[in-house]
Design an enzyme around this catalytic site. Structure first.
Site, PDB file in Angstrom:
ATOM      1  N   ALA A 113     -19.226   1.886   5.883  1.00  0.00           N
ATOM      2  CA  ALA A 113     -18.621   1.357   4.657  1.00  0.00           C
ATOM      3  C   ALA A 113     -19.568   0.426   3.904  1.00  0.00           C
ATOM      4  O   ALA A 113     -19.537   0.366   2.674  1.00  0.00           O
ATOM      5  CB  ALA A 113     -17.321   0.635   4.994  1.00  0.00           C
TER       6      ALA A 113
ATOM      7  N   LYS B  64     -20.809  -6.042   5.372  1.00  0.00           N
ATOM      8  CA  LYS B  64     -20.092  -5.468   4.211  1.00  0.00           C
ATOM      9  C   LYS B  64     -19.965  -6.508   3.101  1.00  0.00           C
ATOM     10  O   LYS B  64     -20.101  -6.200   1.911  1.00  0.00           O
ATOM     11  CB  LYS B  64     -18.694  -4.983   4.630  1.00  0.00           C
ATOM     12  CG  LYS B  64     -18.713  -3.759   5.532  1.00  0.00           C
ATOM     13  CD  LYS B  64     -17.351  -3.084   5.662  1.00  0.00           C
ATOM     14  CE  LYS B  64     -16.515  -3.628   6.769  1.00  0.00           C
ATOM     15  NZ  LYS B  64     -15.368  -2.746   7.120  1.00  0.00           N
TER      16      LYS B  64
ATOM     17  N   GLU C   1       0.850  -1.197   0.000  1.00  0.00           N
ATOM     18  CA  GLU C   1       0.000   0.000   0.000  1.00  0.00           C
ATOM     19  C   GLU C   1       0.882   1.242   0.000  1.00  0.00           C
ATOM     20  O   GLU C   1       1.879   1.293   0.711  1.00  0.00           O
ATOM     21  CB  GLU C   1      -0.873  -0.027   1.257  1.00  0.00           C
ATOM     22  CG  GLU C   1      -1.740   1.205   1.418  1.00  0.00           C
ATOM     23  CD  GLU C   1      -2.446   1.250   2.770  1.00  0.00           C
ATOM     24  OE1 GLU C   1      -3.416   0.514   2.962  1.00  0.00           O
ATOM     25  OE2 GLU C   1      -2.020   2.050   3.623  1.00  0.00           O
TER      26      GLU C   1
ATOM     27  N   ARG D 254     -14.820   3.496   5.420  1.00  0.00           N
ATOM     28  CA  ARG D 254     -15.562   4.615   5.996  1.00  0.00           C
ATOM     29  C   ARG D 254     -14.671   5.840   6.157  1.00  0.00           C
ATOM     30  O   ARG D 254     -15.090   6.972   5.938  1.00  0.00           O
ATOM     31  CB  ARG D 254     -16.130   4.213   7.364  1.00  0.00           C
ATOM     32  CG  ARG D 254     -17.082   5.256   7.929  1.00  0.00           C
ATOM     33  CD  ARG D 254     -17.305   5.060   9.406  1.00  0.00           C
ATOM     34  NE  ARG D 254     -16.083   5.359  10.157  1.00  0.00           N
ATOM     35  CZ  ARG D 254     -16.002   5.330  11.479  1.00  0.00           C
ATOM     36  NH1 ARG D 254     -17.056   4.969  12.202  1.00  0.00           N
ATOM     37  NH2 ARG D 254     -14.868   5.620  12.084  1.00  0.00           N
ATOM     38  N   GLY D 255     -13.409   5.619   6.554  1.00  0.00           N
ATOM     39  CA  GLY D 255     -12.536   6.746   6.917  1.00  0.00           C
ATOM     40  C   GLY D 255     -12.712   7.069   8.390  1.00  0.00           C
ATOM     41  O   GLY D 255     -13.636   6.572   9.043  1.00  0.00           O
ATOM     42  N   ASP D 256     -11.818   7.885   8.914  1.00  0.00           N
ATOM     43  CA  ASP D 256     -11.859   8.247  10.335  1.00  0.00           C
ATOM     44  C   ASP D 256     -12.570   9.572  10.538  1.00  0.00           C
ATOM     45  O   ASP D 256     -12.843  10.298   9.583  1.00  0.00           O
ATOM     46  CB  ASP D 256     -10.430   8.326  10.886  1.00  0.00           C
ATOM     47  CG  ASP D 256      -9.825   6.936  11.005  1.00  0.00           C
ATOM     48  OD1 ASP D 256     -10.551   6.005  11.426  1.00  0.00           O
ATOM     49  OD2 ASP D 256      -8.640   6.776  10.671  1.00  0.00           O
TER      50      ASP D 256
HETATM   51  C1  LIG Z   1      -6.728  -2.119   4.918  1.00  0.00           C
HETATM   52  C2  LIG Z   1      -7.123  -0.746   5.401  1.00  0.00           C
HETATM   53  C3  LIG Z   1      -6.987   0.349   4.566  1.00  0.00           C
HETATM   54  C4  LIG Z   1      -7.350   1.631   4.999  1.00  0.00           C
HETATM   55  N1  LIG Z   1      -7.188   2.693   4.149  1.00  0.00           N
HETATM   56  C5  LIG Z   1      -7.590   3.933   4.556  1.00  0.00           C
HETATM   57  C6  LIG Z   1      -7.480   5.064   3.678  1.00  0.00           C
HETATM   58  O1  LIG Z   1      -7.019   4.955   2.541  1.00  0.00           O
HETATM   59  N2  LIG Z   1      -7.897   6.270   4.138  1.00  0.00           N
HETATM   60  C7  LIG Z   1      -8.427   6.437   5.406  1.00  0.00           C
HETATM   61  O2  LIG Z   1      -8.795   7.554   5.774  1.00  0.00           O
HETATM   62  N3  LIG Z   1      -8.560   5.384   6.247  1.00  0.00           N
HETATM   63  C8  LIG Z   1      -8.144   4.146   5.858  1.00  0.00           C
HETATM   64  N4  LIG Z   1      -8.289   3.091   6.713  1.00  0.00           N
HETATM   65  C9  LIG Z   1      -8.819   3.320   8.059  1.00  0.00           C
HETATM   66  C10 LIG Z   1     -10.364   3.206   8.132  1.00  0.00           C
HETATM   67  O3  LIG Z   1     -10.952   4.220   7.349  1.00  0.00           O
HETATM   68  C11 LIG Z   1     -10.750   3.366   9.600  1.00  0.00           C
HETATM   69  O4  LIG Z   1     -10.302   2.271  10.348  1.00  0.00           O
HETATM   70  C12 LIG Z   1     -12.215   3.693   9.870  1.00  0.00           C
HETATM   71  O5  LIG Z   1     -12.307   4.142  11.232  1.00  0.00           O
HETATM   72  C13 LIG Z   1     -13.172   2.522   9.719  1.00  0.00           C
HETATM   73  O6  LIG Z   1     -13.355   2.210   8.409  1.00  0.00           O
HETATM   74  P1  LIG Z   1     -14.188   0.890   7.964  1.00  0.00           P
HETATM   75  O7  LIG Z   1     -14.274   0.923   6.506  1.00  0.00           O
HETATM   76  O8  LIG Z   1     -13.653  -0.308   8.619  1.00  0.00           O
HETATM   77  O9  LIG Z   1     -15.623   1.287   8.615  1.00  0.00           O
HETATM   78  P2  LIG Z   1     -16.956   0.479   8.869  1.00  0.00           P
HETATM   79  O10 LIG Z   1     -16.896  -0.893   8.317  1.00  0.00           O
HETATM   80  O11 LIG Z   1     -18.078   1.359   8.458  1.00  0.00           O
HETATM   81  O12 LIG Z   1     -16.952   0.337  10.472  1.00  0.00           O
HETATM   82  C14 LIG Z   1     -16.716   1.458  11.300  1.00  0.00           C
HETATM   83  C15 LIG Z   1     -17.235   1.170  12.708  1.00  0.00           C
HETATM   84  O13 LIG Z   1     -18.663   1.149  12.696  1.00  0.00           O
HETATM   85  C16 LIG Z   1     -19.167  -0.098  13.113  1.00  0.00           C
HETATM   86  N5  LIG Z   1     -20.270  -0.426  12.209  1.00  0.00           N
HETATM   87  C17 LIG Z   1     -20.192  -0.801  10.915  1.00  0.00           C
HETATM   88  N6  LIG Z   1     -21.424  -0.958  10.398  1.00  0.00           N
HETATM   89  C18 LIG Z   1     -22.296  -0.638  11.381  1.00  0.00           C
HETATM   90  C19 LIG Z   1     -23.726  -0.587  11.471  1.00  0.00           C
HETATM   91  N7  LIG Z   1     -24.483  -0.920  10.431  1.00  0.00           N
HETATM   92  N8  LIG Z   1     -24.280  -0.231  12.639  1.00  0.00           N
HETATM   93  C20 LIG Z   1     -23.526   0.091  13.716  1.00  0.00           C
HETATM   94  N9  LIG Z   1     -22.170   0.072  13.693  1.00  0.00           N
HETATM   95  C21 LIG Z   1     -21.576  -0.299  12.543  1.00  0.00           C
HETATM   96  C22 LIG Z   1     -18.011  -1.085  13.008  1.00  0.00           C
HETATM   97  O14 LIG Z   1     -18.116  -2.121  13.960  1.00  0.00           O
HETATM   98  C23 LIG Z   1     -16.819  -0.177  13.284  1.00  0.00           C
HETATM   99  O15 LIG Z   1     -16.615  -0.014  14.661  1.00  0.00           O
HETATM  100  C24 LIG Z   1      -7.889   1.812   6.303  1.00  0.00           C
HETATM  101  C25 LIG Z   1      -8.020   0.697   7.160  1.00  0.00           C
HETATM  102  C26 LIG Z   1      -7.639  -0.567   6.723  1.00  0.00           C
HETATM  103  C27 LIG Z   1      -7.760  -1.755   7.660  1.00  0.00           C
END
Ligand SMILES: Cc1cc2nc3c(=O)[nH]c(=O)nc-3n(C[C@H](O)[C@H](O)[C@H](O)COP(=O)(O)OP(=O)(O)OC[C@H]3O[C@@H](n4cnc5c(N)ncnc54)[C@H](O)[C@@H]3O)c2cc1C
Length: 317
Positions: free
Chosen positions: A144, A199, A19, A124-126
């Site tokens: 996400a 997801k 990455e 989702r992003g932070d």
């Molecule tokens: C491989 C990898 C690549 C990454 N690349 C980037 C990047 O390029 N840019 C960046 O900014 N960040 C990146 N991140 C960080 C990521 O954006 C963060 O960890 C973010 O906080 C969560 O993203 P997610 O897609 O896992 O979110 P989600 O899957 O939406 O989950 C986020 C939180 O919400 C909870 N949740 C999910 N769905 C629901 C629902 N329906 N109801 C209630 N709660 C729910 C989950 O349990 C989790 O705690 C990356 C992370 C990883 C592991």
């Protein structure tokens, strides 16, 4: 080719991928190429490029502060296209909920289709720096799985505001994030796994994990994910420790545990050159065990520097 097609074509041979983070605005893309060049001999079938969400900056004028929105590392899709064409390798742009409206996401995906980019990582992003919790961007997605749904719908011709006839070539292979030590906001690993399954049910084709330093966390995660009915490939994402500050930073930012042996070894280092070496050796040992266990891909978080990743790849591929 799609990431899942690369995995199938490898016939149980572990692949190497990594990455990259786009350069800061104003810096040259050559710096990125200089770090990709040494890694191409290990034949990565795909390279990920991260996306950063927007930030607020405050500009002072006549004693008053004006809030402006900026992106310090834009250009993900452009970089993906440049790398794809220069190195003849598949690229995976990261697509975020945070900081993007659904329309902006649709336009980015259309760009990807025109550029022949067949894979995207949906995240989702932070939260923004000033926010305690993630808040959805006005007109954007909250989770996400909703973003995955938008991408999958679009592949079937269901655009946001119209339905169009599409060809099979417009289909994306979608990756999502998984957390062996649970996502920092999730109340439990079981809860997080249910959301991970959501997801996959929404259309994700594969999972890439957050970094971990103890392989048993990954193996346990795989077991639990399979029990939860998740059948797609789960690619381990790993990172070599590079500076002493990582001992505090990584647990704080990602809420992950560092094994005691690794902490002791890093703590005993005189300088960051020694830390980098410890990080490489730990990562080689971790990678060897994962490879022996038959993981589909070893995916490295390079943070834009390739010297340590090259040494690790040399020991394995
Ligand atoms: C491989 C990898 C690549 C990454 N690349 C980037 C990047 O390029 N840019 C960046 O900014 N960040 C990146 N991140 C960080 C990521 O954006 C963060 O960890 C973010 O906080 C969560 O993203 P997610 O897609 O896992 O979110 P989600 O899957 O939406 O989950 C986020 C939180 O919400 C909870 N949740 C999910 N769905 C629901 C629902 N329906 N109801 C209630 N709660 C729910 C989950 O349990 C989790 O705690 C990356 C992370 C990883 C592991």
């Amino acid at each position: 080719m799609k990431v899942t097609e690369h995995i199938a074509a490898a016939q149980n041979k572990t692949l190497f991928s990594f990455e990259l983070v786009p350069p800061q605005k104003g810096k040259n893309i050559q710096e990125l190429y200089d770090n990709i060049d040494p890694l191409m001999e290990f034949n990565p079938p795909f390279i990920d490029v991260t996306t950063s969400r927007e930030e607020f900056i405050y500009l002072e004028k006549d004693g008053l502060y004006d809030r402006k929105v900026t992106r310090t590392r834009p250009g993900t899709v452009g970089i993906c296209a440049a790398i794809k064409h220069k190195y003849k390798v598949d690229t995976v742009p990261h697509v975020l909920c945070g900081g993007f409206t659904k329309e902006e996401t649709e336009y980015m995906l259309v760009d990807c289709q025109y550029l022949g980019i067949q894979n995207v990582m949906a995240l989702r992003g932070d939260a923004m720096k000033h926010q305690r919790y993630f808040e959805a961007t006005n007109g954007g997605h909250t989770y996400a799985y909703e973003l995955v749904g938008q991408i999958r719908d679009m592949c079937q011709g269901k655009y946001l505001h119209e339905t169009l006839k599409v060809s099979n070539n417009d289909d994306f292979c979608i990756g999502v994030a998984g957390y062996p030590e649970k996502h920092l906001e999730a109340p439990s690993l079981e809860f997080d796994l249910k959301k991970l399954k959501q997801k996959v049910d929404a259309g994700a084709d594969y999972i890439v994990t957050q970094m971990f330093f103890n392989n048993s966390k990954y193996f346990e995660f795989i077991e639990k994910a399979r029990e939860a009915g998740i059948t797609v490939p789960i690619i381990p994402g790993i990172k070599p420790i590079a500076v002493k500050k990582h001992l505090q930073l990584l647990p704080q930012v990602f809420k992950i545990d560092l094994p005691e042996d690794l902490i002791t070894a890093v703590d005993a280092c005189k300088d960051n050159k020694e830390v980098r070496q410890v990080g490489i050796e730990w990562c080689i040992a971790q990678s060897k065990e994962l490879k022996d266990a038959g993981v589909p891909v070893l995916h490295y978080y390079s943070m834009g520097k390739s010297d340590n990743i090259k040494k690790i790849a040399e020991a394995l591929f």
